[in-house]
Motif scaffolding. Sequence first.
Motif, PDB file in Angstrom:
ATOM      1  N   THR A   1       0.791  -1.215   0.000  1.00  0.00           N
ATOM      2  CA  THR A   1       0.000   0.000   0.000  1.00  0.00           C
ATOM      3  C   THR A   1       0.826   1.269   0.000  1.00  0.00           C
ATOM      4  OG1 THR A   1      -0.122  -0.077   2.415  1.00  0.00           O
ATOM      5  CG2 THR A   1      -1.927  -1.105   1.181  1.00  0.00           C
ATOM      6  N   ASP A   2       2.141   1.179   0.000  1.00  0.00           N
ATOM      7  CA  ASP A   2       2.966   2.367   0.096  1.00  0.00           C
ATOM      8  C   ASP A   2       4.084   2.306  -0.938  1.00  0.00           C
ATOM      9  OD1 ASP A   2       3.724   4.811   0.993  1.00  0.00           O
ATOM     10  OD2 ASP A   2       4.800   4.082   2.753  1.00  0.00           O
ATOM     11  N   LEU A   3       4.371   3.445  -1.545  1.00  0.00           N
ATOM     12  CA  LEU A   3       5.402   3.540  -2.565  1.00  0.00           C
ATOM     13  C   LEU A   3       6.497   4.493  -2.111  1.00  0.00           C
ATOM     14  CD1 LEU A   3       3.126   3.890  -5.722  1.00  0.00           C
ATOM     15  CD2 LEU A   3       4.308   1.830  -4.967  1.00  0.00           C
ATOM     16  N   VAL A   4       7.739   4.163  -2.463  1.00  0.00           N
ATOM     17  CA  VAL A   4       8.894   5.002  -2.136  1.00  0.00           C
ATOM     18  C   VAL A   4       9.784   5.094  -3.363  1.00  0.00           C
ATOM     19  CG1 VAL A   4      10.909   5.324  -0.661  1.00  0.00           C
ATOM     20  CG2 VAL A   4       8.836   4.263   0.278  1.00  0.00           C
ATOM     21  N   LEU A   5      10.158   6.313  -3.728  1.00  0.00           N
ATOM     22  CA  LEU A   5      11.114   6.530  -4.810  1.00  0.00           C
ATOM     23  C   LEU A   5      12.480   6.846  -4.215  1.00  0.00           C
ATOM     24  CD1 LEU A   5       9.326   8.638  -7.587  1.00  0.00           C
ATOM     25  CD2 LEU A   5      10.449   6.425  -7.875  1.00  0.00           C
ATOM     26  N   PHE A   6      13.491   6.091  -4.634  1.00  0.00           N
ATOM     27  CA  PHE A   6      14.851   6.294  -4.147  1.00  0.00           C
ATOM     28  C   PHE A   6      15.737   6.760  -5.294  1.00  0.00           C
ATOM     29  CE2 PHE A   6      19.155   4.489  -3.627  1.00  0.00           C
ATOM     30  CZ  PHE A   6      19.553   5.210  -2.504  1.00  0.00           C
ATOM     31  N   ASP A   7      16.527   7.804  -5.018  1.00  0.00           N
ATOM     32  CA  ASP A   7      17.461   8.330  -6.013  1.00  0.00           C
ATOM     33  C   ASP A   7      18.882   7.946  -5.605  1.00  0.00           C
ATOM     34  OD1 ASP A   7      19.008   9.725  -7.805  1.00  0.00           O
ATOM     35  OD2 ASP A   7      17.794  11.553  -7.701  1.00  0.00           O
ATOM     36  N   PRO A   8      19.503   6.995  -6.318  1.00  0.00           N
ATOM     37  CA  PRO A   8      20.845   6.547  -5.928  1.00  0.00           C
ATOM     38  C   PRO A   8      21.920   7.610  -6.157  1.00  0.00           C
ATOM     39  CG  PRO A   8      20.180   5.529  -7.999  1.00  0.00           C
ATOM     40  CD  PRO A   8      18.984   6.245  -7.480  1.00  0.00           C
TER      41      PRO A   8
END
Length: 247
Positions: free
Chosen positions: A210-217
Amino acid sequence: MVLFAFGVKRKNSCLWNFDTNEYKELPKSRNKPVDRIISSYAFGYDYSSGDYKVICLFSMGDISLVDVYKMGPNSWKSTQVIPYVMDTQVESGMLVNGFFHWLGHRIDNFSDVIISLDISIERFQVLQPPNIHLVKRWLSVGVLKECLCVLDNCGVNVEVWVMQDYGVQESWTRHYTITHERILYDHTLRLMWSFSSAEVLFVSGGSYLTDLVLFDPKDGSARKPNMHVENQVFTFPKAMSTIILKA
């Protein structure tokens, strides 16, 4: 094409074509044990037969049973018994290289393995995760740039390992080491997609994603994207095209 799983113990399922707004309720498998909960669904298109298939895994103590539904004949069949316990916190199999993948473990020594199913011939094989010797860790299977990947959370950081040459154990390569607390302290995260911007999409929530996370390496930042998913996201080789909802 979208797969819905709903009802008590997810006994009911249907396919919905969002282009034509048509849906088809799937018949119940005669092979399903009455009191068993479906541990995992997987849904994909078999190019060799030109048919859609739904795979269901049933947890049976120290083994797992596998049923396969084919849309053409509108029927189920039982394929085989897997002598591994599947990860019941994750429902959707990850599709990479024509294989669905789940995390499992041996019941005798609880060592982690990756179970893969060839969607065409409906045969299972076992892949070994990266050879990392840690006392305690949390693993999950994902997809990164159309390659099979593993998230290895040891509590201090999260390492993202990619199998660059599919099926070759020696090709596991560490791509990222993540220390952002938004990702580090969520043991239900799965890596679902990578964008041309280099950002990668994580989804969390175990079997209720139910939850989304965007990670920028590039800078190690993490943010919540301006989108929401009700339950499961299935990724396909060329598009993140299917969202699975559960009533």
